[in-house]
Design a protein around this motif. Structure first.
Motif, PDB file in Angstrom:
ATOM      1  N   SER A   1       0.829  -1.199   0.000  1.00  0.00           N
ATOM      2  CA  SER A   1       0.000   0.000   0.000  1.00  0.00           C
ATOM      3  C   SER A   1       0.869   1.256   0.000  1.00  0.00           C
ATOM      4  CB  SER A   1      -0.915   0.027   1.231  1.00  0.00           C
ATOM      5  OG  SER A   1      -1.785  -1.088   1.224  1.00  0.00           O
ATOM      6  N   ALA A   2       0.400   2.264  -0.719  1.00  0.00           N
ATOM      7  CA  ALA A   2       1.123   3.530  -0.752  1.00  0.00           C
ATOM      8  C   ALA A   2       1.052   4.220   0.603  1.00  0.00           C
ATOM      9  CB  ALA A   2       0.541   4.429  -1.844  1.00  0.00           C
ATOM     10  N   ARG A   3       2.138   4.916   0.955  1.00  0.00           N
ATOM     11  CA  ARG A   3       2.211   5.662   2.203  1.00  0.00           C
ATOM     12  C   ARG A   3       2.804   7.039   1.915  1.00  0.00           C
ATOM     13  NH1 ARG A   3      -0.467   1.930   3.435  1.00  0.00           N
ATOM     14  NH2 ARG A   3      -0.284   0.535   5.221  1.00  0.00           N
ATOM     15  N   LYS A   4       2.549   7.972   2.802  1.00  0.00           N
ATOM     16  CA  LYS A   4       3.032   9.332   2.582  1.00  0.00           C
ATOM     17  C   LYS A   4       3.376   9.988   3.904  1.00  0.00           C
ATOM     18  CE  LYS A   4       1.698  13.767   0.494  1.00  0.00           C
ATOM     19  NZ  LYS A   4       0.627  14.479  -0.250  1.00  0.00           N
ATOM     20  N   ALA A   5       4.517  10.652   3.941  1.00  0.00           N
ATOM     21  CA  ALA A   5       4.903  11.484   5.081  1.00  0.00           C
ATOM     22  C   ALA A   5       5.168  12.890   4.569  1.00  0.00           C
ATOM     23  CB  ALA A   5       6.146  10.927   5.769  1.00  0.00           C
ATOM     24  N   ILE A   6       4.723  13.893   5.315  1.00  0.00           N
ATOM     25  CA  ILE A   6       4.938  15.291   4.969  1.00  0.00           C
ATOM     26  C   ILE A   6       6.043  15.837   5.854  1.00  0.00           C
ATOM     27  CG2 ILE A   6       3.902  17.594   4.883  1.00  0.00           C
ATOM     28  CD1 ILE A   6       1.188  16.192   4.485  1.00  0.00           C
ATOM     29  N   TRP A   7       7.059  16.434   5.230  1.00  0.00           N
ATOM     30  CA  TRP A   7       8.225  16.915   5.971  1.00  0.00           C
ATOM     31  C   TRP A   7       8.234  18.435   6.022  1.00  0.00           C
ATOM     32  CZ3 TRP A   7      11.451  13.651   8.544  1.00  0.00           C
ATOM     33  CH2 TRP A   7      11.317  12.289   8.246  1.00  0.00           C
ATOM     34  N   TYR A   8       8.616  18.958   7.168  1.00  0.00           N
ATOM     35  CA  TYR A   8       8.738  20.396   7.377  1.00  0.00           C
ATOM     36  C   TYR A   8      10.211  20.745   7.583  1.00  0.00           C
ATOM     37  CZ  TYR A   8       3.677  20.379   8.028  1.00  0.00           C
ATOM     38  OH  TYR A   8       2.326  20.229   7.840  1.00  0.00           O
ATOM     39  N   PHE A   9      10.588  21.927   7.129  1.00  0.00           N
ATOM     40  CA  PHE A   9      11.977  22.362   7.226  1.00  0.00           C
ATOM     41  C   PHE A   9      12.135  23.419   8.311  1.00  0.00           C
ATOM     42  CE2 PHE A   9      12.284  21.569   2.370  1.00  0.00           C
ATOM     43  CZ  PHE A   9      12.287  20.206   2.598  1.00  0.00           C
ATOM     44  N   GLU A  10      13.165  23.266   9.120  1.00  0.00           N
ATOM     45  CA  GLU A  10      13.601  24.277  10.082  1.00  0.00           C
ATOM     46  C   GLU A  10      15.063  24.582   9.767  1.00  0.00           C
ATOM     47  OE1 GLU A  10      11.037  23.507  14.168  1.00  0.00           O
ATOM     48  OE2 GLU A  10      13.020  22.586  13.954  1.00  0.00           O
ATOM     49  N   GLY A  11      15.278  25.569   8.887  1.00  0.00           N
ATOM     50  CA  GLY A  11      16.644  25.826   8.440  1.00  0.00           C
ATOM     51  C   GLY A  11      17.176  24.618   7.697  1.00  0.00           C
ATOM     52  N   ILE A  12      18.265  24.029   8.187  1.00  0.00           N
ATOM     53  CA  ILE A  12      18.856  22.873   7.522  1.00  0.00           C
ATOM     54  C   ILE A  12      18.271  21.551   8.015  1.00  0.00           C
ATOM     55  CG2 ILE A  12      21.024  24.098   7.121  1.00  0.00           C
ATOM     56  CD1 ILE A  12      22.232  22.396   9.412  1.00  0.00           C
ATOM     57  N   TYR A  13      17.306  21.604   8.945  1.00  0.00           N
ATOM     58  CA  TYR A  13      16.766  20.389   9.550  1.00  0.00           C
ATOM     59  C   TYR A  13      15.381  20.060   8.988  1.00  0.00           C
ATOM     60  CZ  TYR A  13      20.555  20.740  12.918  1.00  0.00           C
ATOM     61  OH  TYR A  13      21.798  20.803  13.500  1.00  0.00           O
ATOM     62  N   ALA A  14      15.031  18.780   9.047  1.00  0.00           N
ATOM     63  CA  ALA A  14      13.710  18.316   8.612  1.00  0.00           C
ATOM     64  C   ALA A  14      13.069  17.494   9.717  1.00  0.00           C
ATOM     65  CB  ALA A  14      13.828  17.468   7.346  1.00  0.00           C
ATOM     66  N   TYR A  15      11.746  17.608   9.832  1.00  0.00           N
ATOM     67  CA  TYR A  15      10.983  16.772  10.754  1.00  0.00           C
ATOM     68  C   TYR A  15       9.615  16.530  10.141  1.00  0.00           C
ATOM     69  CZ  TYR A  15       8.209  20.845  12.148  1.00  0.00           C
ATOM     70  OH  TYR A  15       7.371  21.927  12.146  1.00  0.00           O
ATOM     71  N   SER A  16       8.941  15.469  10.598  1.00  0.00           N
ATOM     72  CA  SER A  16       7.640  15.101  10.043  1.00  0.00           C
ATOM     73  C   SER A  16       6.676  14.728  11.160  1.00  0.00           C
ATOM     74  CB  SER A  16       7.769  13.911   9.085  1.00  0.00           C
ATOM     75  OG  SER A  16       6.488  13.435   8.690  1.00  0.00           O
ATOM     76  N   PRO A  17       5.467  15.289  11.162  1.00  0.00           N
ATOM     77  CA  PRO A  17       4.456  14.866  12.137  1.00  0.00           C
ATOM     78  C   PRO A  17       4.071  13.401  11.968  1.00  0.00           C
ATOM     79  CG  PRO A  17       3.835  16.945  11.089  1.00  0.00           C
ATOM     80  CD  PRO A  17       4.986  16.396  10.315  1.00  0.00           C
ATOM     81  N   GLN A  18       4.261  12.858  10.767  1.00  0.00           N
ATOM     82  CA  GLN A  18       3.910  11.451  10.533  1.00  0.00           C
ATOM     83  C   GLN A  18       4.982  10.481  11.026  1.00  0.00           C
ATOM     84  OE1 GLN A  18       3.282  13.769   7.746  1.00  0.00           O
ATOM     85  NE2 GLN A  18       1.293  13.902   8.775  1.00  0.00           N
TER      86      GLN A  18
END
Length: 335
Positions: A14-31
């Motif tokens: 099954s397809a999955r998706k994560a949304i990533w947010y940028f903080e300067g040079i860093y990335a994080y995802s609520p998923q």
């Protein structure tokens, strides 16, 4: 969402998706909570145009592969889920300014190589360390080279194992181009039947995230059914990735979350052994500092194991039922 066909589609249909947010040079995802890492921006694609002769070589050899029985090329009977090669086709063909449905458009559409794989001209190599300060020595096959680049990634793990698993982004590249006259003849020795069978050389730049502690997972050329393969690095790397997924899922993550994480975090893949038959040895190294918890094995001494925390999971959809895969283990189905 549709499953594009990753390295482990037999385990994750099954397809999955994560949304990533940028903080300067860093990335994080609520998923995928509890993870944060610096990006290493790079283009997934950089290459030159093939000559007519080289294009014909591509189409001929890939056509022969596509006509081969998939049964002879499967790994553990399940690794092959996509076409063995993506041959020229008018379907979904993007040809720039050429007017669609004209005679020229159809001629080009039926000859033009799909840009999914990397080839002698460079192309979609997805080398995550080709970031700022890198140099790429590309062979030139046509007048003017027709250099092109794109597929910008904020971050990617070695192998981009879930197929579209890097953190994709918009962006631009500032390049300086020089020509080494006679460079192909002088530096690129053909390994193949023609002078066109050469490959680019890359010089990695000095900019990359620095980590001092890694957890390394090993895989060998024995598939999930227990079948022994002969020095098969694909099977070995698949086992290393699966071992990492199984281990990290003990720390509160779903296996789907770990699968996507390994596609985009700065993990390092290696072929560690390729001569000791029958097993190739592949390793996958994950920097421990990207997690907000200690993921290393410890002496339990009567205490419980890893603290399991229920975390938000990925955006998902159900399998379409047409892939030759095992049943989706997640049990989720969303419209």
């Amino acid at each position: 969402m549709e499953n594009g066909g990753g390295f482990l589609t037999d385990h994750f249909p099954s397809a999955r998706k994560a949304i990533w947010y940028f903080e300067g040079i860093y990335a994080y995802s609520p998923q995928i909570p509890g993870v944060r890492f610096p990006g290493l921006t790079h283009p997934g694609i950089v290459g030159t145009a093939p000559s007519v002769e080289l294009l014909n070589i591509w189409n001929e050899r890939e056509k022969k592969l596509a006509e081969t029985s998939p049964e002879t090329l499967k790994v553990c009977e399940v690794l092959h889920q996509r076409p063995l090669a993506n041959l020229p086709t008018p379907e979904n063909c993007l040809l720039g300014k050429i007017q669609k449905e004209t005679a020229v458009w159809h001629k080009v559409a039926n000859e033009a190589a799909r840009t999914i794989p990397g080839r002698e001209n460079g192309g979609n190599c997805d080398i995550k360390n080709l970031s700022r300060g890198s140099k790429v020595y590309l062979p030139v096959f046509v007048e003017g080279a027709n250099l092109s680049t794109g597929d910008m990634h904020f971050s990617q793990g070695d192998g981009e194992v879930s197929f579209c698993g890097a953190i994709e982004m918009s962006g631009f590249l500032e390049l300086k181009c020089e020509i080494i006259r006679g460079g192909m003849k002088e530096y690129l020795t053909p390994v193949g039947p023609t002078p066109l069978h050469v490959n680019p050389i890359f010089e990695i730049g000095p900019v990359e995230p620095r980590f001092s502690e890694w957890l390394v997972f090993e895989g060998i050329s024995v598939d999930e059914s227990g079948k022994q393969h002969f020095l098969d690095a694909s099977v070995a790397y698949k086992r290393a990735v699966l071992n990492a997924i199984e281990y990290l899922s003990k720390f509160g993550y779903s296996k789907e979350q770990v699968y996507l994480l390994l596609s985009c975090c700065p993990c390092e893949g290696r072929i560690s052994g390729i001569v000791d038959s029958p097993n190739a040895v592949a390793t996958l190294a994950i920097p421990t500092a990207i997690f907000d918890q200690d993921i290393r094995p410890k002496h339990l001494r009567g205490r419980p194991g890893p603290k399991l925390i229920r975390l938000p999971d990925l955006l998902s959809c159900s399998t379409d039922g047409h892939l030759p895969v095992i049943q989706d283990q997640s049990g989720r189905s969303e419209p």
